[in-house]
Design an enzyme around this catalytic site. Structure first.
Site, PDB file in Angstrom:
ATOM      1  N   GLY A 252       0.934  -1.131  -0.075  1.00 15.18           N
ATOM      2  CA  GLY A 252       0.105   0.163  -0.068  1.00 15.18           C
ATOM      3  C   GLY A 252       0.692   1.120   0.067  1.00 15.18           C
TER       4      GLY A 252
ATOM      5  N   THR B 180       1.147   3.631  -1.933  1.00 10.57           N
ATOM      6  CA  THR B 180       0.399   4.923  -2.716  1.00 10.57           C
ATOM      7  C   THR B 180      -0.148   5.521  -1.855  1.00 10.57           C
ATOM      8  OG1 THR B 180      -1.043   3.738  -3.289  1.00 10.57           O
ATOM      9  CG2 THR B 180       0.387   3.651  -5.159  1.00 10.57           C
TER      10      THR B 180
ATOM     11  N   ASP C  46      -2.256  -7.435  -4.229  1.00 11.93           N
ATOM     12  CA  ASP C  46      -3.393  -6.825  -4.181  1.00 11.93           C
ATOM     13  C   ASP C  46      -3.640  -8.187  -2.665  1.00 11.93           C
ATOM     14  OD1 ASP C  46      -6.660  -6.139  -3.896  1.00 11.93           O
ATOM     15  OD2 ASP C  46      -6.559  -5.575  -5.985  1.00 11.93           O
ATOM     16  N   LEU C  47      -4.467  -7.382  -2.117  1.00 16.73           N
ATOM     17  CA  LEU C  47      -4.766  -8.269  -0.868  1.00 16.73           C
ATOM     18  C   LEU C  47      -5.591  -9.306  -0.635  1.00 16.73           C
ATOM     19  CD1 LEU C  47      -4.631  -5.111   2.448  1.00 16.73           C
ATOM     20  CD2 LEU C  47      -3.262  -7.114   1.588  1.00 16.73           C
TER      21      LEU C  47
ATOM     22  N   ALA D  23      -1.943  -1.542   3.504  1.00 16.16           N
ATOM     23  CA  ALA D  23      -3.593  -1.048   2.488  1.00 16.16           C
ATOM     24  C   ALA D  23      -4.450  -1.720   3.090  1.00 16.16           C
ATOM     25  CB  ALA D  23      -3.116  -2.204   1.184  1.00 16.16           C
TER      26      ALA D  23
ATOM     27  N   SER E 254      -5.704   0.518  14.123  1.00 11.52           N
ATOM     28  CA  SER E 254      -7.114   1.957  13.966  1.00 11.52           C
ATOM     29  C   SER E 254      -7.457   2.088  15.509  1.00 11.52           C
ATOM     30  CB  SER E 254      -8.171   1.346  12.889  1.00 11.52           C
ATOM     31  OG  SER E 254      -8.447   2.906  12.833  1.00 11.52           O
TER      32      SER E 254
ATOM     33  N   GLU F 280     -10.299   3.004  15.498  1.00 12.96           N
ATOM     34  CA  GLU F 280     -11.906   1.921  15.629  1.00 12.96           C
ATOM     35  C   GLU F 280     -12.546   0.883  15.886  1.00 12.96           C
ATOM     36  OE1 GLU F 280     -14.310   4.140  13.015  1.00 12.96           O
ATOM     37  OE2 GLU F 280     -13.614   6.225  12.809  1.00 12.96           O
TER      38      GLU F 280
ATOM     39  N   TYR G 221     -16.004  -1.203   9.155  1.00 18.39           N
ATOM     40  CA  TYR G 221     -14.516  -0.822   9.345  1.00 18.39           C
ATOM     41  C   TYR G 221     -13.463  -0.991  10.400  1.00 18.39           C
ATOM     42  CZ  TYR G 221      -9.889   1.979   8.757  1.00 18.39           C
ATOM     43  OH  TYR G 221      -8.674   2.430   8.734  1.00 18.39           O
TER      44      TYR G 221
ATOM     45  N   HIS H 185      -5.035  10.116  11.843  1.00 21.19           N
ATOM     46  CA  HIS H 185      -3.550  10.936  11.343  1.00 21.19           C
ATOM     47  C   HIS H 185      -3.980  11.629  10.055  1.00 21.19           C
ATOM     48  CE1 HIS H 185      -3.128   6.719  11.126  1.00 21.19           C
ATOM     49  NE2 HIS H 185      -2.237   6.976   9.891  1.00 21.19           N
TER      50      HIS H 185
ATOM     51  N   ARG I 263      -3.698  13.072   2.711  1.00 18.19           N
ATOM     52  CA  ARG I 263      -3.798  12.622   2.849  1.00 18.19           C
ATOM     53  C   ARG I 263      -5.500  12.713   1.364  1.00 18.19           C
ATOM     54  NH1 ARG I 263      -6.372   8.701   5.809  1.00 18.19           N
ATOM     55  NH2 ARG I 263      -7.284   9.235   8.257  1.00 18.19           N
TER      56      ARG I 263
END
Length: 334
Positions: A9, A11, A57-58, A80, A124, A126, A148, A178, A183
């Site tokens: 990940g 990018t 790709d995951l 990612a 996270s 979250e 998520y 963050h 972003r």
């Protein structure tokens, strides 16, 4: 001997800042992007020719396994994900497939093909959901309340599972919000700073928001969701330093990374618009279409363990961060 790091990940905001940091430290950096017909990714344009870029790709476990076999990295950073909490409501299956199960594909590839590698998994804030406490620590109970957060909770617990069951050097970074000029516009802080720049510079064709609408209405208004939502916001460029430090530790552990402070979306608007001499209340409205089915409670990230054991602490205030982002977007949107 030169170390090799694999950033899954690259990018992303975090992936690109991490690549910058690792290059400064002399690493050979391999970064993954999803298969595409172009390398025109704004966050890594300055890295072209400096890092090795591979398609992976995951969702495709073999694409991850191939990189572990071929490069035998010393360190693996999985940045990612389907990383937008709001989007997880409209794409819950995809979020689970990528953000949750994708982590297992990474761990399995490491276990079978590069078990010596040290692994960082981005989890996270979250994962905590609603917590009756002022600040979260590494021992705060997991109680995620959106697709998520639940996917990230699975990823976090599987990271611990592979550490304890297979002896992998695997660390989970429980990062609070963050932000940075890199972003995505899906995130509220960038929406705010981009809107400030477009309004201040009188941009005729502003970018689109997550609903496919112009970010700024013809009347010069920015539409946001719940303005009183509060978050612990830090500077992404500093948070990737914590990621690296975790993998330099003597033993693998999970760490909370935050600033132990919180600000509302309205605070972010006030700071950003004031930086260019505007009153945010004249330009910002709350839009019901952007409200989430559930909202997490206020919670700050207690970074004291990271400070004690890793020597990490935040250095940039939220006001300074928003001003950095506004200045970058003033230059970007002319």
């Amino acid at each position: 001997m030169t170390k090799t790091a694999l950033i899954i990940g690259v990018t992303s905001q975090d992936g690109s800042y991490l690549a910058d940091l690792l290059l400064e430290k002399g690493y050979r950096v391999v970064g993954t992007i999803r298969r595409n017909t172009t390398y025109q990714k704004p966050n890594i344009q300055h890295l072209i020719g400096k890092i090795i870029i591979e398609a992976a790709d995951l969702i495709d476990g073999e694409s991850i396994a191939r990189l572990l076999r071929d490069y035998q990295p010393d360190e693996v950073y999985n940045i990612a994900a389907q990383s937008v909490p709001a989007d997880s409501w409209s794409h819950p299956l995809y979020t689970g497939e990528v953000t949750a199960l994708g982590v297992v594909r990474v761990m399995e590839a490491v276990r079978h093909f590069a078990p010596q590698a040290r692994v960082y998994q981005a989890t996270s804030r979250e994962i905590f959901g609603h917590v009756n406490a002022d600040a979260a620590t590494e021992s705060t109970p997991i109680d995620a309340n959106n697709p998520y957060g639940i996917a990230k909770a699975y990823a976090h617990m599987m990271t611990r599972c592979y550490r304890e069951s297979y002896g992998l050097f695997a660390c989970g970074g429980i990062l609070f919000n963050h932000e940075s000029p890199r972003r995505s516009l899906h995130f509220v802080t960038r929406k705010i700073t981009a809107a400030v720049a477009c309004i201040k510079n009188q941009v005729a064709n502003p970018p689109l928001d997550e609903l496919g609408r112009p970010l700024i209405t013809p009347g010069g208004k920015l539409k946001l969701g719940f303005l009183e939502a509060r978050r612990d916001w830090g500077y992404a460029k500093e948070y990737v330093e914590a990621m690296w430090l975790m993998l330099q530790n003597d033993e693998p552990k999970d760490y909370v990374i935050g600033t132990n402070s919180s600000y509302s979306v309205a605070d972010a608007c006030r700071i950003a618009f004031a930086h260019v001499g505007l009153d945010w209340r004249e330009h910002v409205v709350s839009d019901e279409a952007l409200l989430r089915p559930t909202e997490i409670t206020v919670l700050q990230g207690d970074y004291s363990l990271a400070e004690k054991e890793l020597g990490w602490r935040p250095r940039t205030s939220f006001e300074q961060l928003m001003q950095i982002m506004v200045d970058a977007d003033l230059a970007r949107f002319q």
